[in-house]
Motif scaffolding. Structure first.
Motif, PDB file in Angstrom:
ATOM      1  N   ASN A 168      26.764  58.963 -17.395  1.00  0.00           N
ATOM      2  CA  ASN A 168      26.663  60.424 -17.446  1.00  0.00           C
ATOM      3  C   ASN A 168      27.968  61.048 -16.968  1.00  0.00           C
ATOM      4  N   ILE A 174      29.719  64.349 -15.049  1.00  0.00           N
ATOM      5  CA  ILE A 174      29.407  65.479 -14.177  1.00  0.00           C
ATOM      6  C   ILE A 174      30.483  66.532 -14.412  1.00  0.00           C
ATOM      7  N   GLY A 214      25.175  66.207  -6.671  1.00  0.00           N
ATOM      8  CA  GLY A 214      24.855  65.968  -8.087  1.00  0.00           C
ATOM      9  C   GLY A 214      25.168  64.534  -8.474  1.00  0.00           C
ATOM     10  N   LEU A 268      22.767  61.353 -10.013  1.00  0.00           N
ATOM     11  CA  LEU A 268      23.084  60.518 -11.191  1.00  0.00           C
ATOM     12  C   LEU A 268      23.231  59.046 -10.800  1.00  0.00           C
ATOM     13  N   SER A 309      17.465  59.485 -11.374  1.00  0.00           N
ATOM     14  CA  SER A 309      17.862  59.922 -12.731  1.00  0.00           C
ATOM     15  C   SER A 309      17.697  58.777 -13.737  1.00  0.00           C
ATOM     16  N   THR A 351      24.312  62.546 -20.494  1.00  0.00           N
ATOM     17  CA  THR A 351      24.285  63.999 -20.242  1.00  0.00           C
ATOM     18  C   THR A 351      25.633  64.509 -19.740  1.00  0.00           C
ATOM     19  N   PHE A 398      26.309  66.771 -16.969  1.00  0.00           N
ATOM     20  CA  PHE A 398      25.540  67.336 -15.852  1.00  0.00           C
ATOM     21  C   PHE A 398      26.375  68.424 -15.181  1.00  0.00           C
TER      22      PHE A 398
END
Ligand code: NAD
Length: 265
Positions: free
Chosen positions: A196, A198, A239, A243, A248, A254, A256
């Protein structure tokens, strides 16, 4: 209560400052062993000492690597596996931004190449060697480890919306991080490896404050921020922790956003 990263090990790049430093402190507080990687060894060592002080129950070590160099990233991943026995979390977070306005007409090729080498190629190397290491992770149901690993790549709000104060190479590199992460997420999903991105908003860290280097420039940027303030590195680390952890477990590919609403304006 066990930490959210209990029994896991993490490698964080750019761990000497800002997001990387706060993430190392937070991941360790949640039970992870951490390898703090930075091109600035003194900063990584300072950060590792701080982690060890605050979380004496985990292992924390510093390692010097320039993420734009493949052999150095491989050596860092090898070191994490040698120290901790496995790699569960790779946070490809190191990044640079040229502290001057760069647009299509004035960006120098050397700035473009350097920015791409660190911000994009560095993330590629990090993904490559983390995937190879995570593939070797044994399944360990007894310890509740459901995934082969979690890779987090730091992009930026500029990858979504661009910046009126132009940083052409930086913005292009971060957009490419989003695209690369989405593709790798699809390719490696069946191996239990999640990837993912961020996307932080503007933060009060040296990277941005060196660019917005006058009160007037900061005030001009603040006007556009829905919450009326810059973010803190710890808010991005929180955050990243989500992840990194099994909280998650059904998220991969994603972008994020932890940006105080900026990209929703
Ligand atoms: P920072 O300047 O506080 O920390 C960056 C760290 O990366 C430093 O310790 C530096 O030594 C290290 N580093 C730089 N080049 C490296 C290299 N080639 N190899 C290894 N380490 C290297 O910055 P930060 O704000 O914490 O930024 C972290 C990430 O977040 C970056 O990818 C940045 O682009 C991204 N980001 C920052 C903001 C912001 O407003 N600060 C916003 C969006 C995204």
């Amino acid at each position: 209560m066990p930490g959210r990263l209990q029994h896991k090990s993490a490698l964080i790049t750019g761990a000497g400052s800002g997001i990387g430093l706060e993430s190392a402190l937070l991941f360790a507080a949640e039970g992870a062993h951490v390898l703090l990687v930075d091109v600035n060894l003194a900063a990584a060592e300072r950060a590792a000492r701080l982690v060890a002080e605050r979380s004496p129950g985990v292992q924390a070590a510093a390692f010097k690597a320039d993420v734009s160099k493949e052999a150095e990233v491989k050596a860092a991943v090898d070191q994490a596996v040698a120290l901790f026995g496995r790699l569960d979390v790779m946070f490809n977070n190191a990044g640079i931004m040229h502290p001057a306005d760069d647009n299509a007409l004035n960006t120098e090729e050397r700035i473009w190449d350097l920015t791409m080498a660190v911000n994009l190629k560095g993330v590629w190397w990090g993904c490559k060697y983390a995937i190879l290491a995570m593939r070797a992770n044994p399944t360990d149901a007894a310890r509740g480890l459901h995934t082969g690993g979690s890779i987090i790549n730091t992009a930026s709000f500029v990858a979504i919306m661009g910046a009126a104060t132009p940083q052409l190479a930086y913005t292009a590199s971060k957009g490419a991080v989003l695209a690369m992460t989405r593709e790798l997420a699809m390719v490696h999903a069946r191996e239990g490896i999640r990837l993912n991105s961020i996307c932080p908003g503007p933060l009060k860290t040296p990277l941005l404050m060196d660019f917005l280097n006058t009160e007037e420039k900061r005030e001009r940027r603040l006007v556009h921020l829905p919450m009326g303030r810059f973010g803190e590195a710890i808010e991005i680390a929180k955050g990243a922790l989500f992840l990194a952890s099994d909280d998650s477990s059904y998220m991969t590919g994603t972008d994020f956003k932890v940006d105080g609403g900026l990209t929703s304006c």
